[in-house]
Motif scaffolding. Structure first.
Motif: not given
Length: 314
Positions: A196-208
């Motif tokens: 699914g294309g709808e999701y949210a995450a902490r930037r601290s995770l995404l940047e890794q």
């Protein structure tokens, strides 16, 4: 099913009604976290404006939950940018982000670059082709991140009707992604909509995380997040029904090939398979082959990009 997955389903799968909007807002104000909503868009003038308008009305003006709405246009030839801006989004063109690195086609490329032009502690991705959009898609998946510090990534789950029949959407999920996950990453077997294309995450995770540039981005992100932060940091929220434009079978085949390629790289890096897919279309002289390349490129974790590190210091 693995006992770990059964436990996870009972502790990390929620409904949008489990957290009231005011509870979520109170958590945001208490923690001081900011929220960015990103819509990757390519020729979505028919739907992007309504999505932006609903988010702005419900989650900016009525309930100040979202701090910025950013539409990243990846080369639209229609009025996507104009419609999105008129509805209240900040529109950024893909090629204007990190111009020293030429952009390649693909959804994952746009999501990766969006980290450079957003500032939220929590980043929420929403596809731009949704119809009859509800702001529950945003508040539902952002809620656990604001209220539970142990959660790092939240996927939306929903019904996907196809041609009027419930539960028939998500064909690539059922034919490709779900078998792959169950066989190779069984801890992720509990995700209802892993692609699914709808999701949210902490930037601290995404940047890794590395970002596959194409359609493999969602599967790659789930697998890499599992290894980086563990199953209990992942969650899903039931937001109801997702209505959107469905693609034809050949487009789905190309999507499936990209997803398989993403999985294969994670299973055996260095053992490469043929990165192309041949499909057939009937022409004047019978069936004619059409060969498409399969997305193989991945962008490195954003934390490794000098411009991103400089922006954070500044």
């Amino acid at each position: 099913m693995l006992e770990e997955v059964e436990r996870w389903l009972s502790t990390r799968s929620w409904s949008v009604t489990d957290r009231s909007p005011h509870e979520i807002l109170a958590a945001k104000q208490r923690t001081g976290q900011t929220v960015s909503v990103v819509l990757p868009a390519l020729d979505e003038e028919e739907t992007v404006g309504d999505i932006v308008a609903v988010i702005r009305r419900d989650l900016v003006e009525r309930l100040p939950l979202v701090d910025e709405i950013v539409v990243v246009d990846s080369g639209s030839t229609d009025r996507t940018s104009e419609v999105a801006a008129a509805a209240g989004a900040r529109v950024v063109h893909r090629d204007d982000i990190l111009p020293r690195l030429p952009a390649v086609p693909g959804k994952g490329e746009v999501l990766w670059r969006s980290l450079l032009v957003t500032g939220g502690d929590i980043v929420c991705f929403i596809d731009a082709d949704l119809r009859e959009f509800s702001s529950d898609f945003v508040s539902g998946i952002v809620g656990p991140l604001l209220t539970d510090p142990d959660v790092d990534l939240v996927k939306a789950m929903y019904d996907r009707p196809l041609a009027g029949a419930g539960g028939q959407g998500g064909r690539v999920t059922e034919l490709m992604a779900r078998p792959l996950l169950n066989m190779h990453w069984p801890q992720l077997a509990g995700f209802v909509q892993p692609l699914g294309g709808e999701y949210a995450a902490r930037r601290s995770l995404l940047e890794q995380l590395p970002f596959p540039v194409g359609y493999g981005v969602e599967l790659g992100m789930l697998v890499d997040a599992l290894h980086l932060v563990g199953l209990d940091a992942l969650a899903q929220v039931d937001v109801g029904v997702r209505k959107h434009r469905h693609q034809d079978g050949q487009a789905l085949g190309r999507m499936a090939a990209a997803i398989y390629r993403t999985a294969q790289l994670r299973l055996a890096r260095g053992h490469l398979v043929r990165p192309s897919l041949t499909q057939f279309e009937r022409g004047a002289d019978g069936f004619e082959p059409r060969t498409y390349s399969v997305d193989t490129e991945e962008r490195p974790p954003m934390a490794e990009i000098a411009e991103y590190a400089h922006r954070r210091v500044a």
